[in-house]
Design a protein around this motif. Structure first.
Motif, mmCIF file in Angstrom:
data_model
loop_
_atom_site.group_PDB
_atom_site.id
_atom_site.type_symbol
_atom_site.label_atom_id
_atom_site.label_comp_id
_atom_site.label_asym_id
_atom_site.label_seq_id
_atom_site.Cartn_x
_atom_site.Cartn_y
_atom_site.Cartn_z
ATOM 1 N N ALA A 280 36.922 50.510 39.699
ATOM 2 C CA ALA A 280 36.378 50.145 38.372
ATOM 3 C C ALA A 280 36.023 48.821 38.224
ATOM 4 C CB ALA A 280 37.294 50.996 37.296
ATOM 5 N N ARG A 281 36.970 48.049 38.480
ATOM 6 C CA ARG A 281 36.798 46.442 38.213
ATOM 7 C C ARG A 281 35.689 45.933 38.999
ATOM 8 N NH1 ARG A 281 42.374 43.941 38.041
ATOM 9 N NH2 ARG A 281 42.918 45.131 39.934
ATOM 10 N N ALA A 282 35.416 46.385 40.244
ATOM 11 C CA ALA A 282 34.493 45.972 41.040
ATOM 12 C C ALA A 282 33.025 46.511 40.494
ATOM 13 C CB ALA A 282 34.606 46.420 42.500
ATOM 14 N N GLN A 283 32.972 47.601 39.957
ATOM 15 C CA GLN A 283 31.907 47.744 39.252
ATOM 16 C C GLN A 283 31.430 46.997 38.092
ATOM 17 O OE1 GLN A 283 29.473 50.399 40.199
ATOM 18 N NE2 GLN A 283 30.902 50.074 42.050
ATOM 19 N N LEU A 284 32.463 46.465 37.257
ATOM 20 C CA LEU A 284 32.357 45.933 36.104
ATOM 21 C C LEU A 284 32.296 44.257 36.245
ATOM 22 C CD1 LEU A 284 35.268 47.830 34.098
ATOM 23 C CD2 LEU A 284 32.872 47.839 33.532
ATOM 24 N N ASP B 114 48.193 38.996 33.820
ATOM 25 C CA ASP B 114 47.760 39.369 35.224
ATOM 26 C C ASP B 114 46.317 39.484 35.221
ATOM 27 O OD1 ASP B 114 50.630 39.898 36.912
ATOM 28 O OD2 ASP B 114 50.643 40.303 34.674
ATOM 29 N N ASP B 115 45.880 40.291 34.460
ATOM 30 C CA ASP B 115 44.241 40.413 34.565
ATOM 31 C C ASP B 115 43.619 40.895 33.161
ATOM 32 O OD1 ASP B 115 41.442 40.572 35.364
ATOM 33 O OD2 ASP B 115 42.024 42.722 36.410
ATOM 34 N N PRO B 116 43.517 39.948 32.496
ATOM 35 C CA PRO B 116 42.933 40.260 30.833
ATOM 36 C C PRO B 116 41.207 40.666 31.024
ATOM 37 C CG PRO B 116 43.120 37.977 31.189
ATOM 38 C CD PRO B 116 43.605 38.420 32.350
ATOM 39 N N THR B 117 40.729 40.960 32.453
ATOM 40 C CA THR B 117 39.603 40.962 32.222
ATOM 41 C C THR B 117 38.920 42.582 32.210
ATOM 42 O OG1 THR B 117 39.229 41.397 34.430
ATOM 43 C CG2 THR B 117 38.982 39.034 33.677
ATOM 44 N N THR B 118 39.680 43.434 32.429
ATOM 45 C CA THR B 118 39.588 44.918 32.692
ATOM 46 C C THR B 118 40.623 45.790 32.109
ATOM 47 O OG1 THR B 118 38.528 44.075 34.547
ATOM 48 C CG2 THR B 118 38.695 46.482 34.436
ATOM 49 N N PRO C 199 32.713 28.137 38.885
ATOM 50 C CA PRO C 199 33.087 29.615 39.154
ATOM 51 C C PRO C 199 31.666 30.289 39.820
ATOM 52 C CG PRO C 199 33.909 29.147 37.073
ATOM 53 C CD PRO C 199 32.979 28.070 37.265
ATOM 54 N N HIS C 200 31.874 31.181 40.727
ATOM 55 C CA HIS C 200 30.550 31.838 41.117
ATOM 56 C C HIS C 200 29.868 32.530 39.952
ATOM 57 C CE1 HIS C 200 32.589 35.813 40.792
ATOM 58 N NE2 HIS C 200 33.422 35.298 41.716
ATOM 59 N N PRO C 201 28.527 32.703 39.909
ATOM 60 C CA PRO C 201 27.712 33.146 38.759
ATOM 61 C C PRO C 201 28.107 34.674 38.580
ATOM 62 C CG PRO C 201 26.611 32.928 41.000
ATOM 63 C CD PRO C 201 27.733 32.174 40.915
ATOM 64 N N LYS C 202 28.099 35.012 37.422
ATOM 65 C CA LYS C 202 28.305 36.274 37.315
ATOM 66 C C LYS C 202 27.045 37.323 37.465
ATOM 67 C CE LYS C 202 31.330 35.471 33.512
ATOM 68 N NZ LYS C 202 31.984 35.871 31.816
ATOM 69 N N SER C 203 27.485 38.398 38.054
ATOM 70 C CA SER C 203 26.423 39.427 38.499
ATOM 71 C C SER C 203 26.391 40.352 37.326
ATOM 72 C CB SER C 203 26.934 40.001 39.788
ATOM 73 O OG SER C 203 26.957 38.871 40.844
ATOM 74 N N LYS C 204 25.445 41.325 37.306
ATOM 75 C CA LYS C 204 25.095 42.197 36.341
ATOM 76 C C LYS C 204 26.082 43.346 36.739
ATOM 77 C CE LYS C 204 21.598 45.258 34.207
ATOM 78 N NZ LYS C 204 20.135 45.859 34.367
ATOM 79 N N PRO C 205 26.948 43.946 35.730
ATOM 80 C CA PRO C 205 27.759 45.143 35.835
ATOM 81 C C PRO C 205 27.048 46.301 36.241
ATOM 82 C CG PRO C 205 28.247 43.889 33.894
ATOM 83 C CD PRO C 205 26.916 43.588 34.250
ATOM 84 N N LYS C 206 27.831 47.074 37.332
ATOM 85 C CA LYS C 206 27.216 48.231 37.860
ATOM 86 C C LYS C 206 27.676 49.607 36.964
ATOM 87 C CE LYS C 206 26.545 46.134 42.098
ATOM 88 N NZ LYS C 206 26.939 46.122 43.489
ATOM 89 N N THR C 207 27.307 49.857 35.786
ATOM 90 C CA THR C 207 27.919 50.657 34.822
ATOM 91 C C THR C 207 26.931 51.781 34.666
ATOM 92 O OG1 THR C 207 27.084 49.651 32.961
ATOM 93 C CG2 THR C 207 29.356 48.917 33.651
ATOM 94 N N ILE D 254 38.268 55.729 34.318
ATOM 95 C CA ILE D 254 37.172 54.922 33.521
ATOM 96 C C ILE D 254 37.529 53.656 33.067
ATOM 97 C CG2 ILE D 254 35.813 57.077 32.594
ATOM 98 C CD1 ILE D 254 37.428 56.778 29.857
ATOM 99 N N GLY D 255 36.580 52.685 33.250
ATOM 100 C CA GLY D 255 36.804 51.418 32.975
ATOM 101 C C GLY D 255 35.890 50.596 32.183
ATOM 102 N N TYR D 256 36.388 49.540 31.366
ATOM 103 C CA TYR D 256 35.611 48.710 30.701
ATOM 104 C C TYR D 256 36.177 47.134 30.954
ATOM 105 C CZ TYR D 256 34.566 53.043 28.009
ATOM 106 O OH TYR D 256 34.311 54.348 27.752
ATOM 107 N N ALA D 257 34.865 46.453 30.642
ATOM 108 C CA ALA D 257 35.306 44.922 30.617
ATOM 109 C C ALA D 257 35.831 44.643 29.393
ATOM 110 C CB ALA D 257 33.903 44.199 30.928
ATOM 111 N N ALA D 258 37.035 43.890 29.631
ATOM 112 C CA ALA D 258 37.740 43.607 28.245
ATOM 113 C C ALA D 258 37.378 42.364 27.695
ATOM 114 C CB ALA D 258 39.123 43.452 28.465
ATOM 115 N N PRO D 259 37.340 42.170 26.197
ATOM 116 C CA PRO D 259 37.098 40.908 25.653
ATOM 117 C C PRO D 259 38.067 39.939 26.093
ATOM 118 C CG PRO D 259 38.021 42.416 24.312
ATOM 119 C CD PRO D 259 37.689 42.970 25.337
ATOM 120 N N LEU D 260 37.723 38.500 26.220
ATOM 121 C CA LEU D 260 38.623 37.578 26.519
ATOM 122 C C LEU D 260 39.401 37.111 25.385
ATOM 123 C CD1 LEU D 260 36.927 35.719 29.505
ATOM 124 C CD2 LEU D 260 38.732 37.289 29.481
ATOM 125 N N PRO D 261 40.403 36.396 25.282
ATOM 126 C CA PRO D 261 41.147 35.645 24.328
ATOM 127 C C PRO D 261 40.018 34.781 23.575
ATOM 128 C CG PRO D 261 42.650 35.846 25.953
ATOM 129 C CD PRO D 261 41.378 36.170 26.774
#
Length: 437
Positions: A171-175, A318-322, A245-253, A274-281
């Protein structure tokens, strides 16, 4: 590699305590910097018998060179096992035996943590080792030969060997796809191309004081600790600025992704996630999102069993992205019905009327983010969790008191709007993990 079981149990204990008490804890000293750029944060806890040394680097998987996915992960393994200073090279078992009170070595998207917990009288020896690994790490071909198979095994477990991890990681890899075939933890094909010279240079450039935070928590005298830290760490050469940081790629959702895996654990089942990209602080959606997460986490907490599919995955440090919701999927089960059930968990959390009790529940749930002052007596001997939480609050620029005040001001509309933004159906990654027959 990581040592999280005690950490998970500790968080559960702390949350239960906070329902009945909210006591002011000792103050953490203000962060200060050495001339070479090293940030130092000290937290003296006189009531314990040990001390945690946590080094947090501001470098993680997002800084891997393009085409070398896994560079930071492999270097994390080498950082704790290669020879440094007066200590010879060691394997992972020797490393873990050296820290019976607790340890961690972990690479995240934007950080690397190296940690060990020792007896208070070992302060001097441990600070020397902290300095040696930042200044005199001697990586060899033998080290790489020893650690690459271990990294490969971790990746096998992450993406298939352990289905509950596979659901989360796919899920994280897709997001959050990584360019040119990279993946979280590293792509095996990339790792096999990483050379000794590249690893040595990567360490020499970036795993240095100006990219690091040292957090020390436990039993020590603050002034003596400052003196020891200065004597051992102040002369280490400042490193280079971090690479972009490496450029962001388009999510595969949007689509349902079915993945066949061959589990390495007994009694494994399939997994629906089911996964979602989480908003960052710092984002406007962050605090309402935390309330939605808290609602689901409390509703699902009795379902969590070590080794089973995690009903909800969102580790704020640990992982606030997902954020991932998942459940076990047995052979022949109606996949559509299972996915509908997972979605219903979310919809309930998005549409329920917000109460003052739920706001307090969220404040308690997120105590490690600094929303509640945890008394020293409740930390017990778990100095790693204390030090790590202090360090990640600093890295992520989270102010617990401000976060608490913002939670208290969230409205139903703020939460419902997440259904149109963060949790919009088209932003969902859906993963079905099926077992190979």
């Amino acid at each position: 590699m990581t040592n999280k079981i005690k950490h998970i149990i500790f968080i559960t204990t702390i949350v239960s305590v906070l329902f009945t008490t909210s006591t002011i804890s000792a103050e953490t000293s203000e962060p200060y910097k050495l001339d070479n750029g090293l940030t130092v944060i000290l937290r003296s806890v006189p009531t314990v018998n040990n001390v945690a040394f946590v080094v947090l680097y501001n470098i993680g998987e997002n800084h891997d060179p393009i085409g070398k996915s896994g560079m930071a992960h492999l270097l994390e393994h080498l950082y704790v096992t290669a020879a440094a200073g007066e200590r010879p090279a060691r394997d992972v078992m020797q490393f873990t035996r050296h820290y019976p009170a607790g340890w961690n070595a972990q690479t995240g998207t934007d950080y690397t943590v190296i940690a060990g917990v020792v007896e208070a009288e070992q302060f001097s020896d441990e600070i020397k080792d902290v300095a040696a690994r930042m200044n005199d790490l001697r990586i060899t071909e033998a080290d790489i030969k020893r650690e690459v198979p271990r990294v490969k095994q971790e990746l096998t477990n992450m993406y298939g060997g352990i289905p509950m991890l596979a659901g989360i990681n796919h899920a994280r890899a897709q997001l959050h796809p990584i360019p040119q075939g990279g993946q979280r933890g590293g792509a095996i094909a990339h790792i096999q191309t990483i050379t000794l010279d590249e690893l040595q240079q990567f360490w020499k450039d970036y795993y240095k004081p100006n990219n690091a935070i040292l957090i020390v928590a436990g039993k020590f005298d603050v002034e003596e600790a400052k003196k020891s830290i200065h004597e051992n760490l102040s002369q280490i050469t400042t490193g280079k600025l971090l690479p972009e940081p490496h450029p962001k790629s388009k999510p595969k959702t949007g689509d349902v992704n079915k993945i066949n895996v061959q589990p390495v654990v007994p009694n494994a089942t399939g997994v629906a996630a089911i996964g979602y990209a989480a908003p960052l602080p710092g984002s406007k959606e962050y605090v309402p999102f935390l309330i939605v997460y808290s609602r689901m986490a409390y509703a699902l907490q009795t379902q969590f069993q070590m080794g089973k599919a995690q009903p909800i995955f969102y580790p704020p440090f640990d992982d606030p992205t997902t954020l991932v919701l998942q459940t076990e999927l047995t052979s022949g089960e109606d996949v559509d019905a299972v996915l509908k059930e997972l979605d219903q968990r979310l919809q309930t959390a998005l549409t329920s009327k917000l109460t003052p009790q739920e706001k307090q529940q969220t404040i308690n749930m997120l105590a490690l983010l600094g929303t509640v002052d945890i008394p020293d007596t409740q930390w017990g001997e778990n100095m790693y969790s204390l030090a790590f939480s202090i360090g990640r609050q600093y890295q992520l620029q989270i102010n617990g008191k401000e976060l608490r005040a913002t939670i208290e001001n969230v409205t139903d509309t703020d939460i419902q709007n997440l259904g149109k933004t963060i949790f919009a159906p088209e932003k969902r990654a859906t993963i079905i993990i099926e077992l190979e027959k």
